[in-house]
Motif scaffolding. Sequence first.
Motif: not given
Lengths: 174, 215
Positions: B70-72, B105-110
């Motif tokens: 994540g980033y912020g 947080y972008d999330g994880l594909r899958g």
Amino acid sequence: MRRVLAALGFFLICLCCSIGCTSGDNCSSGNHCECSGGDQCFLGCDGDGCDQSCHNMGTLCGTTCGDDCRSQCHDVGTTCSQSCGSRCGLECSHVPTCGVLCGDNCLLKCHDTSACSAQVGPNSEVTCTSVDTCRVKCTGSCIVHCADTGCNITCGETAPATECEHGRYACGGC
Amino acid sequence: MVAPASSFRVFFRRALLTLACFVLIGSASRRAHAQSSIRVPGQRPGYSFELEPHVLFTPFEAPDNPSGDGYGLGVRGTLELLPEGFIPKLNDSVGLGFGLDWIHYDGLRGRGYCQGWAYSPATPGYPDGVPVCVETSAHSSSYVFVPVVMQWNFWLHRNWSVFGEPGLALSHRSGGDFGVSPVFAAGGRFHFNDSVALTLRLGYPSFSLGVSFLF
């Protein structure tokens, strides 16, 4: 002072290395993808041939996949959910309830659970071991190994499977 | 599979952070030896409050779901509580830090949440069948953290100080639940002068790079 700075530098380098060396979970075709810890997790697969493992979860663990996948689900608080296409190898264990949907040529092992509920496609084989309720619906020919009590095997919606021998059921002929 | 653009972004962020680490370490090693102040209590910038806006990056998962990194952005304020610190012979001090951090947080594909269900045959306890997930979705999420920490500073040199920060943070996921997370970090400052410093912090739940203003 040099020692202090050296120790600090070493600590920072280790932290930096740990950042750079972190490997991502790759839930894509042909790769291993794992999820554990936390309350619930659902693993998908970008394509076919994934090797999925979901375990040690508070409530729910789930895997979904296309064809030619392997999936393990175990040590979950409430339910393991597994869905897969053709030619999959699935294992579900040490969880109160296993729910499984898979296509043809599915190889499913359910063990050490209270309930195993599965719908499998043609030419599939299911094994229930140490399961209180083993409920399997075959949509084509299948073999089900279930030596415990609580075996409920049907061919299609309601037709009972043939018990070929003790603990071995079949749809479409023994 | 992780998209190429996402992979490049992750690689770029990690490379930037690693470079920052080495710049800090290298600069410290060269300069600090000659003008050490760690054994001279009180020889440091005088201040009572530190204000530090910063950018954030974390390689760790969000507190309660698989999320990827994540980033912020955030800000930290620290009140100096013990100017003389815990160790009389060392140039240390202790402060109380509190902040507000927003991390996406972008999330994880899958990996993520289920967005499509079907049902396997009914069993006891599931008269309508056992729900089986048939479609998953990556799930991006944003969190707000409110950390409260003890900041233990060590003033190594006219231009350098380091600190450790144990504490707790109240966390809140947008549209979701509240929670409490542990906080621990080690950090360092490069002091441009007595009032302004560049501050790097490595730890959990996030790393930060910011500018400290000492008042």
